[in-house]
Scaffold this motif. Structure first.
Motif, PDB file in Angstrom:
ATOM      1  N   MET A 180     122.415  33.951  86.613  1.00 45.68           N
ATOM      2  CA  MET A 180     121.052  34.397  86.795  1.00 45.68           C
ATOM      3  C   MET A 180     120.271  34.371  85.481  1.00 45.68           C
ATOM      4  O   MET A 180     119.114  34.039  85.465  1.00 45.68           O
ATOM      5  CB  MET A 180     121.053  35.800  87.393  1.00 45.68           C
ATOM      6  N   LEU A 181     120.912  34.742  84.371  1.00 47.06           N
ATOM      7  CA  LEU A 181     120.270  34.694  83.056  1.00 47.06           C
ATOM      8  C   LEU A 181     120.815  33.514  82.268  1.00 47.06           C
ATOM      9  O   LEU A 181     122.013  33.284  82.240  1.00 47.06           O
ATOM     10  CB  LEU A 181     120.590  35.953  82.256  1.00 47.06           C
ATOM     11  N   ASP A 182     119.905  32.790  81.614  1.00 50.47           N
ATOM     12  CA  ASP A 182     120.338  31.701  80.756  1.00 50.47           C
ATOM     13  C   ASP A 182     121.048  32.251  79.524  1.00 50.47           C
ATOM     14  O   ASP A 182     122.114  31.804  79.170  1.00 50.47           O
ATOM     15  CB  ASP A 182     119.151  30.840  80.333  1.00 50.47           C
ATOM     16  N   THR A 183     120.410  33.213  78.885  1.00 54.55           N
ATOM     17  CA  THR A 183     121.000  33.852  77.716  1.00 54.55           C
ATOM     18  C   THR A 183     120.914  35.364  77.896  1.00 54.55           C
ATOM     19  O   THR A 183     119.919  35.876  78.401  1.00 54.55           O
ATOM     20  CB  THR A 183     120.255  33.458  76.414  1.00 54.55           C
ATOM     21  N   PRO A 184     121.942  36.065  77.475  1.00 47.36           N
ATOM     22  CA  PRO A 184     121.893  37.531  77.616  1.00 47.36           C
ATOM     23  C   PRO A 184     120.838  38.124  76.681  1.00 47.36           C
ATOM     24  O   PRO A 184     120.519  37.550  75.641  1.00 47.36           O
ATOM     25  CB  PRO A 184     123.303  37.980  77.223  1.00 47.36           C
ATOM     26  N   PRO A 185     120.282  39.285  77.062  1.00 53.01           N
ATOM     27  CA  PRO A 185     119.282  39.918  76.190  1.00 53.01           C
ATOM     28  C   PRO A 185     119.923  40.407  74.896  1.00 53.01           C
ATOM     29  O   PRO A 185     121.133  40.622  74.838  1.00 53.01           O
ATOM     30  CB  PRO A 185     118.763  41.092  77.026  1.00 53.01           C
ATOM     31  N   THR A 186     119.103  40.589  73.912  1.00 56.39           N
ATOM     32  CA  THR A 186     119.586  41.091  72.632  1.00 56.39           C
ATOM     33  C   THR A 186     120.189  42.482  72.796  1.00 56.39           C
ATOM     34  O   THR A 186     119.842  43.215  73.707  1.00 56.39           O
ATOM     35  CB  THR A 186     118.446  41.129  71.590  1.00 56.39           C
ATOM     36  N   ARG A 187     121.088  42.817  71.895  1.00 58.18           N
ATOM     37  CA  ARG A 187     121.659  44.167  71.840  1.00 58.18           C
ATOM     38  C   ARG A 187     121.119  44.923  70.621  1.00 58.18           C
ATOM     39  O   ARG A 187     121.495  46.046  70.380  1.00 58.18           O
ATOM     40  CB  ARG A 187     123.189  44.092  71.774  1.00 58.18           C
ATOM     41  N   ASN A 188     120.219  44.274  69.864  1.00 58.35           N
ATOM     42  CA  ASN A 188     119.655  44.871  68.662  1.00 58.35           C
ATOM     43  C   ASN A 188     118.610  45.908  69.050  1.00 58.35           C
ATOM     44  O   ASN A 188     117.595  45.586  69.687  1.00 58.35           O
ATOM     45  CB  ASN A 188     119.036  43.777  67.788  1.00 58.35           C
ATOM     46  N   ILE A 189     118.844  47.164  68.657  1.00 61.79           N
ATOM     47  CA  ILE A 189     117.969  48.285  69.030  1.00 61.79           C
ATOM     48  C   ILE A 189     116.532  48.066  68.543  1.00 61.79           C
ATOM     49  O   ILE A 189     115.580  48.326  69.278  1.00 61.79           O
ATOM     50  CB  ILE A 189     118.519  49.617  68.438  1.00 61.79           C
ATOM     51  N   GLY A 190     116.361  47.600  67.331  1.00 59.86           N
ATOM     52  CA  GLY A 190     115.016  47.362  66.787  1.00 59.86           C
ATOM     53  C   GLY A 190     114.273  46.299  67.573  1.00 59.86           C
ATOM     54  O   GLY A 190     113.092  46.460  67.882  1.00 59.86           O
ATOM     55  N   ASP A 191     114.959  45.211  67.900  1.00 57.94           N
ATOM     56  CA  ASP A 191     114.334  44.148  68.678  1.00 57.94           C
ATOM     57  C   ASP A 191     113.973  44.626  70.083  1.00 57.94           C
ATOM     58  O   ASP A 191     112.927  44.271  70.622  1.00 57.94           O
ATOM     59  CB  ASP A 191     115.257  42.932  68.775  1.00 57.94           C
ATOM     60  N   LEU A 192     114.840  45.434  70.680  1.00 59.30           N
ATOM     61  CA  LEU A 192     114.560  45.962  72.017  1.00 59.30           C
ATOM     62  C   LEU A 192     113.354  46.894  72.000  1.00 59.30           C
ATOM     63  O   LEU A 192     112.500  46.827  72.889  1.00 59.30           O
ATOM     64  CB  LEU A 192     115.785  46.682  72.582  1.00 59.30           C
ATOM     65  N   ALA A 193     113.259  47.745  70.991  1.00 58.22           N
ATOM     66  CA  ALA A 193     112.106  48.651  70.875  1.00 58.22           C
ATOM     67  C   ALA A 193     110.817  47.856  70.698  1.00 58.22           C
ATOM     68  O   ALA A 193     109.786  48.175  71.311  1.00 58.22           O
ATOM     69  CB  ALA A 193     112.306  49.623  69.724  1.00 58.22           C
ATOM     70  N   GLN A 194     110.875  46.806  69.889  1.00 58.03           N
ATOM     71  CA  GLN A 194     109.700  45.960  69.669  1.00 58.03           C
ATOM     72  C   GLN A 194     109.315  45.243  70.969  1.00 58.03           C
ATOM     73  O   GLN A 194     108.131  45.152  71.306  1.00 58.03           O
ATOM     74  CB  GLN A 194     109.989  44.941  68.566  1.00 58.03           C
ATOM     75  N   GLU A 195     110.312  44.749  71.700  1.00 62.14           N
ATOM     76  CA  GLU A 195     110.064  44.091  72.985  1.00 62.14           C
ATOM     77  C   GLU A 195     109.349  45.043  73.939  1.00 62.14           C
ATOM     78  O   GLU A 195     108.353  44.677  74.572  1.00 62.14           O
ATOM     79  CB  GLU A 195     111.391  43.642  73.588  1.00 62.14           C
TER      80      GLU A 195
END
Length: 180
Positions: A1-16
């Protein structure tokens, strides 16, 4: 279903999460995003429950994508929603913060067994932010037995991205009307 898994980086997730701040959020937004999610899940034959609500508990969208959702899906909807509203981040963000360790999560927040069972570290719960409003105004939740946490997170992120693309430059009949 997903081409690439989402990031696990907390900073990147907060920015997203903050990059998806809406100018305002109404039942119209929820309807469009909910249908984008429903169509995406249907096209990949994934049975899931889609739930979009305000922090006031007002439900704006609630629908299965296909028949076959599990009876406990509503419990998982509530757990994901609770997590998003209490901590102001996606459930995937919280999962990454605690490496998916429920025990560490519960101990960190000094929660009893009954209390921590109201929350989850499973991806698929996403915050709704509105410009000029402090805190989370709502939650977008996807629960499906055939999706793991990263997939559920990814499908919500893609739906919001698709919504943003649809809305950029859109002039609906009410927006272009002039009142004299």
């Amino acid at each position: 279903m997903l081409d690439t898994p989402p990031t696990r980086n907390i900073g990147d997730l907060a920015q997203e999460e903050k990059s998806f701040t809406f100018a305002h959020f109404t039942c119209e937004h929820a309807w469009i995003i909910g249908n984008i999610l429903r169509n995406a899940l249907r096209s990949t034959s994934v049975s899931a429950v889609i739930h979009i609500s305000l922090s006031s508990q007002t439900t704006l969208f609630h629908s299965p994508s296909l028949p076959g959702t599990m009876p406990d899906a509503e419990t998982w909807v509530q757990r994901k929603r609770n997590t998003v509203l209490r901590w102001g981040h996606s459930t995937w963000h919280i999962s990454c913060q605690f490496d998916g360790d429920y025990k560490r999560f519960a101990e960190y927040h000094a929660m009893s067994g009954d209390e921590w069972s109201k929350y989850t570290l499973e991806g698929g719960g996403y915050p709704v932010f509105v410009k000029g409003v402090e805190g989370v105004v709502g939650a977008i939740v996807v629960v499906g037995a055939d999706m793991d946490g990263p997939q559920a997170h990814g499908v919500v992120v893609r739906a919001i991205e698709e919504y943003k693309e649809l809305r950029e430059g859109f002039k609906g009949p009410m927006r272009s009307m002039t009142v004299k």
